[in-house]
Write a protein that holds these residues in place. Structure first.
Motif, short mmCIF file in Angstrom:
data_model
loop_
_atom_site.label_atom_id
_atom_site.label_comp_id
_atom_site.label_asym_id
_atom_site.label_seq_id
_atom_site.Cartn_x
_atom_site.Cartn_y
_atom_site.Cartn_z
N SER A 135 0.84 -1.19 0.00
CA SER A 135 0.00 0.00 0.00
C SER A 135 0.89 1.25 0.00
N PRO A 136 0.33 2.39 -0.39
CA PRO A 136 1.13 3.63 -0.33
C PRO A 136 1.68 3.91 1.07
N GLN A 137 0.90 3.59 2.10
CA GLN A 137 1.36 3.81 3.46
C GLN A 137 2.57 2.91 3.78
N THR A 140 5.64 4.20 2.14
CA THR A 140 6.16 5.35 2.88
C THR A 140 6.97 4.91 4.09
N VAL A 141 6.45 3.91 4.82
CA VAL A 141 7.16 3.39 5.99
C VAL A 141 8.53 2.85 5.61
N LEU A 255 12.65 8.62 12.99
CA LEU A 255 11.39 7.96 12.65
C LEU A 255 10.20 8.71 13.25
N THR A 256 9.18 8.92 12.42
CA THR A 256 7.98 9.65 12.85
C THR A 256 7.28 8.92 13.98
N MET A 257 7.13 7.61 13.87
CA MET A 257 6.45 6.83 14.89
C MET A 257 7.17 6.92 16.24
N PHE A 258 8.48 6.98 16.20
CA PHE A 258 9.27 7.04 17.43
C PHE A 258 9.16 8.41 18.08
N ARG A 259 9.26 9.45 17.28
CA ARG A 259 9.19 10.82 17.82
C ARG A 259 7.83 11.10 18.44
N ALA A 260 6.80 10.40 18.00
CA ALA A 260 5.45 10.63 18.53
C ALA A 260 5.27 10.06 19.93
N LEU A 261 6.19 9.23 20.40
CA LEU A 261 6.08 8.61 21.72
C LEU A 261 6.57 9.57 22.80
N ILE A 262 6.12 9.34 24.02
CA ILE A 262 6.62 10.13 25.14
C ILE A 262 8.08 9.76 25.39
N ILE A 263 8.82 10.67 26.04
CA ILE A 263 10.26 10.47 26.20
C ILE A 263 10.56 9.23 27.03
N GLU A 264 9.72 8.92 28.02
CA GLU A 264 9.97 7.74 28.84
C GLU A 264 9.88 6.46 28.03
N ASP A 265 8.94 6.39 27.09
CA ASP A 265 8.83 5.20 26.25
C ASP A 265 9.95 5.15 25.22
N GLN A 266 10.39 6.29 24.74
CA GLN A 266 11.54 6.31 23.83
C GLN A 266 12.76 5.71 24.52
N ASP A 358 2.38 -1.35 20.40
CA ASP A 358 1.94 -2.61 19.83
C ASP A 358 1.37 -2.41 18.43
N ARG A 359 0.59 -1.34 18.24
CA ARG A 359 0.05 -1.04 16.90
C ARG A 359 1.17 -0.70 15.93
N ASN A 360 2.17 0.04 16.39
CA ASN A 360 3.31 0.35 15.52
C ASN A 360 4.03 -0.92 15.09
N GLN A 361 4.27 -1.81 16.04
CA GLN A 361 4.95 -3.06 15.71
C GLN A 361 4.12 -3.91 14.76
N GLU A 362 2.81 -3.93 14.97
CA GLU A 362 1.94 -4.70 14.07
C GLU A 362 1.99 -4.14 12.65
N THR A 363 2.01 -2.82 12.54
CA THR A 363 2.12 -2.19 11.21
C THR A 363 3.43 -2.57 10.53
#
Length: 428
Positions: A135-137, A140-141, A255-266, A358-363
């Motif tokens: 898919s286009p998405q 992009t990933v 990575l966009t998905m990583f930057r969207a996380l809170i710093i503690e989860d990063q 978990d959703r990020n990893q599934e993607t």
């Protein structure tokens, strides 16, 4: 469960034109220009189209099909004049069937079980013949991962010459070398890095916990031998480790998905994944014929890792892993997706927003699976995805032993990188 229901519903829709409706253009007749909702002519429920020559709901469609295949005679317990509605349609099967017949539903339009199964098989075969595409998405990933990888990972290893020299002293490891059959190498790896941003904001990590006092006697013997060894390659591997950790931090921050996380989860994800990502990185340099890591101007062998202080409890499974993964002959896209799947592991110590990760990893996992199906042409390509996932699982099992050995090396020869010590620590 919702996805399963959606797939079943989609399959039923594909079956209905030939299977249940008995009317090839039923879906078109259901939607007229006025766009008013259609009502089941049997019970008044919302209609899903023409089925067996009449506009009905899914419930009455299924009831008519079952009733026509049932040999038993239906009888009304009242006066054969029941008014069938959505709420009472189950109370009198006889009057409901009569209503179906009165509005024009035809028994001869019902397909046999054999015909329905044949139709389903045709649909499955058609789906299998359709080419799988990203898919286009997903495209992009993959492109974002490749861009981040190219910016932060140098296949030429030009920077390796800037580290302290790789001073090999073969005599220092002669007392505790491995058998000739297992003589290979592992570069020093890292486990669990903190974020650079977190460090700049003075987010501290607790000091690494001391190694357990209850160790096997065989391990004590080996580490006593290490105490008398000269850790001649340790300074070089310390510099190498620090360099690789910084590269992985920069890769993740891109990575966009990583930057969207809170710093503690990063921080938690980096701490948990760095060791595994470096394993993946060095697998790209591994020559499965010679058992040598060919890193630009330098080449590493197992003796180099042993002179840094590591021993066979880690090195043996490490070598098996490198041979197994390298023999898969992964493409660059598959390598970067593999390291991204490792990065976004929701079960890492300290993670708080498990569902998002978990959703990020599934993607990412679905993207990898689709990439293999779409881009690979080998007859056994369906085996590649589960083999990659097995390698990811195997890397996780090495983390504890790696951490333990790094801590013991630090006890014997305090030249381990402070950054690495923070990585293998856990917040209490």
């Amino acid at each position: 469960m919702c996805l399963l229901q959606l797939r079943m519903s989609k399959e039923l829709e594909e079956l209905s034109p030939l299977g249940d409706s008995g009317h090839g253009d039923g879906s078109e007749e259901e939607t007229e220009e006025d766009d008013e909702p259609k009502i089941c002519q049997v019970c008044g429920d919302k209609s899903t189209g023409y089925h067996f020559n009449a506009m009905t709901c899914e419930g009455c469609k299924g009831f008519f099909r079952r009733a026509m295949k049932r040999p038993a005679q239906l009888c009304c317990p009242f006066q054969n004049a029941c008014v069938i509605t959505k709420s009472n349609r189950r109370q009198c099967q006889s009057c409901r069937l009569q209503k179906c017949l009165s509005i024009g539903m035809k028994r001869e339009l019902i397909m046999s079980d054999e015909a329905v199964e044949k139709r389903r098989m045709q649909i499955r075969r058609k789906r299998m013949q359709e080419p799988v595409t990203l898919s286009p998405q997903q495209e992009t990933v993959i492109q974002e991962l490749l861009t981040a990888h190219h910016k932060t990972f140098d296949m030429t290893c030009a920077n390796f010459v800037q580290f302290r020299p790789l001073d090999r002293d073969q005599k220092s490891i002669s007392e505790h070398s491995l058998e000739p059959d297992s003589g290979r190498f592992f570069h020093t790896t890292m486990h669990k890095p903190p974020s650079e941003d977190a460090m700049q904001r003075n987010i501290s990590f607790s000091s690494p916990s001391s190694p357990s006092s209850s160790v096997q006697s065989t391990e004590n013997k080996e580490w006593k031998q290490h105490k008398s060894a000269i850790f001649t390659t340790l300074p070089h591997f310390t510099d190498l480790t620090t360099h690789m950790i910084k590269n992985i931090i920069n890769f993740s921050k891109t990575l966009t998905m990583f930057r969207a996380l809170i710093i503690e989860d990063q921080i938690a994800l980096l701490k948990g994944a760095t060791f595994e990502i470096i394993l993946i990185h060095f697998n790209m340099f591994f020559n499965e014929v010679t058992g040598i890591w060919e890193c630009g101007p330098l080449q590493y062998c197992l003796d180099d890792a042993m002179q840094a202080g590591f021993h066979r409890h880690l090195l043996d499974p490490m070598m098996n892993f490198h041979y197994t993964l390298r023999k898969l002959h992964l493409r660059e896209e598959e390598y970067v997706l593999m390291q991204a799947i490792s990065l976004f592991s929701p079960d890492r110590f300290g993670v708080t927003h498990h569902s998002v990760i978990d959703r990020n990893q599934e993607t990412l996992a679905l993207t990898l699976k689709t990439y293999i199906e779409a881009k690979r042409s080998e007859p056994n390509k369906h085996l590649l995805y589960p083999k990659i996932m097995a390698c990811l699982t195997e890397m996780r099992s090495m983390n504890e032993e790696y951490t333990k050995q790094v801590l013991k090396i630090q006890d014997i020869q305090p030249d381990v990188s402070p950054l690495l010590l923070e990585i293998i620590s856990k917040d209490r």
